[in-house]
Design a protein around this motif. Structure first.
Motif, mmCIF file in Angstrom:
data_model
loop_
_atom_site.group_PDB
_atom_site.id
_atom_site.type_symbol
_atom_site.label_atom_id
_atom_site.label_comp_id
_atom_site.label_asym_id
_atom_site.label_seq_id
_atom_site.Cartn_x
_atom_site.Cartn_y
_atom_site.Cartn_z
ATOM 1 N N PHE A 103 0.467 7.342 2.498
ATOM 2 C CA PHE A 103 0.516 9.010 2.517
ATOM 3 C C PHE A 103 0.791 9.534 3.908
ATOM 4 O O PHE A 103 1.182 11.232 3.916
ATOM 5 C CB PHE A 103 -1.058 9.817 2.362
ATOM 6 N N VAL A 155 -8.534 7.029 5.650
ATOM 7 C CA VAL A 155 -10.036 8.427 5.271
ATOM 8 C C VAL A 155 -9.328 9.612 5.930
ATOM 9 O O VAL A 155 -9.232 11.124 5.846
ATOM 10 C CB VAL A 155 -9.999 8.769 7.149
ATOM 11 N N GLY A 156 -7.633 9.551 5.314
ATOM 12 C CA GLY A 156 -6.564 11.026 4.941
ATOM 13 C C GLY A 156 -6.890 11.665 6.400
ATOM 14 O O GLY A 156 -6.427 11.167 8.385
ATOM 15 N N SER A 203 0.914 -0.988 -0.079
ATOM 16 C CA SER A 203 0.161 0.031 0.141
ATOM 17 C C SER A 203 0.895 1.554 0.389
ATOM 18 O O SER A 203 1.634 1.420 0.228
ATOM 19 C CB SER A 203 -1.078 -0.093 1.347
ATOM 20 N N ARG A 222 -13.762 20.471 -1.612
ATOM 21 C CA ARG A 222 -13.879 19.415 -2.197
ATOM 22 C C ARG A 222 -14.119 18.238 -1.604
ATOM 23 O O ARG A 222 -15.456 17.492 -1.925
ATOM 24 C CB ARG A 222 -12.300 18.532 -2.536
ATOM 25 N N MET A 274 -1.435 11.447 8.850
ATOM 26 C CA MET A 274 -2.979 12.013 8.130
ATOM 27 C C MET A 274 -3.842 12.467 9.251
ATOM 28 O O MET A 274 -3.979 12.918 9.603
ATOM 29 C CB MET A 274 -2.956 11.456 7.019
ATOM 30 N N ALA A 291 -3.890 0.806 -2.194
ATOM 31 C CA ALA A 291 -3.959 -0.717 -1.244
ATOM 32 C C ALA A 291 -3.155 -1.622 -1.883
ATOM 33 O O ALA A 291 -3.912 -1.596 -3.714
ATOM 34 C CB ALA A 291 -5.058 -0.748 -1.188
ATOM 35 N N LEU A 314 -3.093 4.454 6.956
ATOM 36 C CA LEU A 314 -2.374 3.733 7.863
ATOM 37 C C LEU A 314 -1.335 4.522 7.803
ATOM 38 O O LEU A 314 -0.553 4.381 9.096
ATOM 39 C CB LEU A 314 -1.742 3.523 6.209
ATOM 40 N N ASP A 356 -4.482 -1.524 8.880
ATOM 41 C CA ASP A 356 -4.712 -1.277 6.911
ATOM 42 C C ASP A 356 -6.120 -1.542 6.705
ATOM 43 O O ASP A 356 -6.283 -2.291 7.623
ATOM 44 C CB ASP A 356 -4.106 -2.446 7.100
HETATM 45 C C1 LIG Z 1 -5.435 10.283 -1.381
HETATM 46 S S1 LIG Z 1 -5.468 10.227 0.984
HETATM 47 C C2 LIG Z 1 -7.893 10.059 0.417
HETATM 48 C C3 LIG Z 1 -7.989 10.834 1.732
HETATM 49 C C4 LIG Z 1 -9.645 10.779 1.839
HETATM 50 N N1 LIG Z 1 -10.077 9.891 1.733
HETATM 51 C C5 LIG Z 1 -10.002 12.369 1.238
HETATM 52 O O1 LIG Z 1 -10.487 11.779 0.230
HETATM 53 O O2 LIG Z 1 -8.942 13.357 0.706
HETATM 54 C C6 LIG Z 1 -5.905 8.367 0.448
HETATM 55 C C7 LIG Z 1 -5.731 8.253 2.102
HETATM 56 O O3 LIG Z 1 -5.253 6.595 2.192
HETATM 57 C C8 LIG Z 1 -4.390 6.173 3.199
HETATM 58 N N2 LIG Z 1 -3.921 4.505 2.652
HETATM 59 C C9 LIG Z 1 -3.479 3.784 1.835
HETATM 60 N N3 LIG Z 1 -3.076 2.465 1.514
HETATM 61 C C10 LIG Z 1 -4.168 1.972 2.523
HETATM 62 C C11 LIG Z 1 -4.659 0.597 3.198
HETATM 63 N N4 LIG Z 1 -4.407 0.365 2.919
HETATM 64 N N5 LIG Z 1 -5.193 1.510 4.582
HETATM 65 C C12 LIG Z 1 -5.455 2.304 5.305
HETATM 66 N N6 LIG Z 1 -6.015 3.377 4.387
HETATM 67 C C13 LIG Z 1 -4.763 3.000 3.491
HETATM 68 C C14 LIG Z 1 -3.125 7.127 2.510
HETATM 69 O O4 LIG Z 1 -2.855 7.015 3.899
HETATM 70 C C15 LIG Z 1 -4.053 8.222 2.588
HETATM 71 O O5 LIG Z 1 -4.154 8.564 3.656
#
Ligand SMILES: C[S@@+](CC[C@H](N)C(=O)[O-])C[C@H]1O[C@@H](n2cnc3c(N)ncnc32)[C@H](O)[C@@H]1O
Length: 252
Positions: free
Chosen positions: A9, A48-49, A6, A25, A73, A112, A69, A89
């Motif tokens: 961020f 959730v970022g 994954s 947004r 964030m 992911a 993760l 995760d």
């Molecule tokens: C592009 S951001 C989107 C955040 C939020 N959903 C938004 O729209 O602003 C993607 C997020 O997914 C998280 N992420 C990536 N792979 C993941 C996983 N396997 N499990 C949980 N979070 C994950 C990243 O760390 C990042 O914070």
């Protein structure tokens, strides 16, 4: 089956809100997600970022919890929604089976590693007929000077992992039925050529984080050069993009 890691961020917390449309947004996306959730009240946002969408859904009356993760964030998300977020995760959720009415995944599935695992976990924590709403990262951009300058780079670094047909196939395998396809409002934001070039130079897009030098020179540097060649480097240009929203229901 090749499984990638994954993309966390962790390094993006400081520039994420500024470069990804911020609360404007988040609120726009939440307004489009809400009508797709039926009578859901208990919502889980995976990935959730910084909590932009989670806060906006809470403002609309949903009971939202989230996982991500990246601790950095989540620290920002906690400032927005309090202790309703946890580090996990999405492929291994610390959440009870059949305890959520809806799961929301905005711009997550292209990052992911174990997408099958993520969708299987979403199905597990949902009650029967619960909804899964996915907003794909892949976007339709209206052409403007900036999209023209970097469109080719976007295609070449193309994230095909969450194109709608791929997500529909994976979700189907996890026991979800597609019940609606819609789009986010065209979200607009103004950026200058100078800012966009600087954003690329600072590698603030996840597709650039681990890019090798050869691809950088061949694909990214020409885009930066085109941006820097535009007139009025500090005049904002309106960028307009729309993302596909896929709505699934957990089959009984
Ligand atoms: C592009 S951001 C989107 C955040 C939020 N959903 C938004 O729209 O602003 C993607 C997020 O997914 C998280 N992420 C990536 N792979 C993941 C996983 N396997 N499990 C949980 N979070 C994950 C990243 O760390 C990042 O914070």
């Amino acid at each position: 089956v090749s499984q990638t890691k994954s993309v966390s961020f962790e390094r993006a917390a400081e520039f994420y809100d500024r470069t990804r449309g911020g609360l404007v947004r988040g609120r726009g996306f939440a307004a489009r997600i809400a009508p797709e959730l039926g009578d859901a009240s208990r919502v889980l946002e995976i990935g959730v970022g910084t909590g932009l969408v989670a806060l906006s859904l809470s403002e609309l009356g949903f009971d939202v919890v989230g996982v991500d993760l990246a601790a950095s964030m989540l620290a920002k998300a906690r400032e927005r929604v309090g202790a309703r977020v946890a580090q996990a995760d999405a492929a291994h959720l610390p959440i009870r089976t059949a305890s959520r009415d809806a799961v929301v995944a905005v711009w997550l599935l292209h990052l992911a590693g174990d997408r099958e695992g993520v969708l299987a976990e979403a199905a597990r924590v949902l009650r029967n007929r619960g909804r899964l709403v996915v907003i794909c990262a892949d976007a339709d951009y209206e052409m403007d000077e900036i999209s023209n300058a970097i469109g080719d780079m976007r295609i070449q670094l193309g994230r095909t992992r969450d194109l709608p047909p791929e997500v529909i196939r994976l979700a189907g395998d996890a026991g979800f039925a597609l019940v609606n396809t819609t789009h986010t409002e065209h979200w607009k934001h103004e950026v200058t050529p100078e800012e966009t070039a600087a954003t690329l130079e600072r590698r603030e897009m996840s597709t650039l984080w681990d890019l090798d030098d050869e691809t950088w020179t061949r694909v990214v540097q020409p885009a930066i050069d085109r941006l820097r060649a535009l007139p009025d480097q500090h005049r904002g240009r309106l960028t307009v993009a729309s993302h596909t929203i896929l709505v699934f229901e957990k089959a009984q």
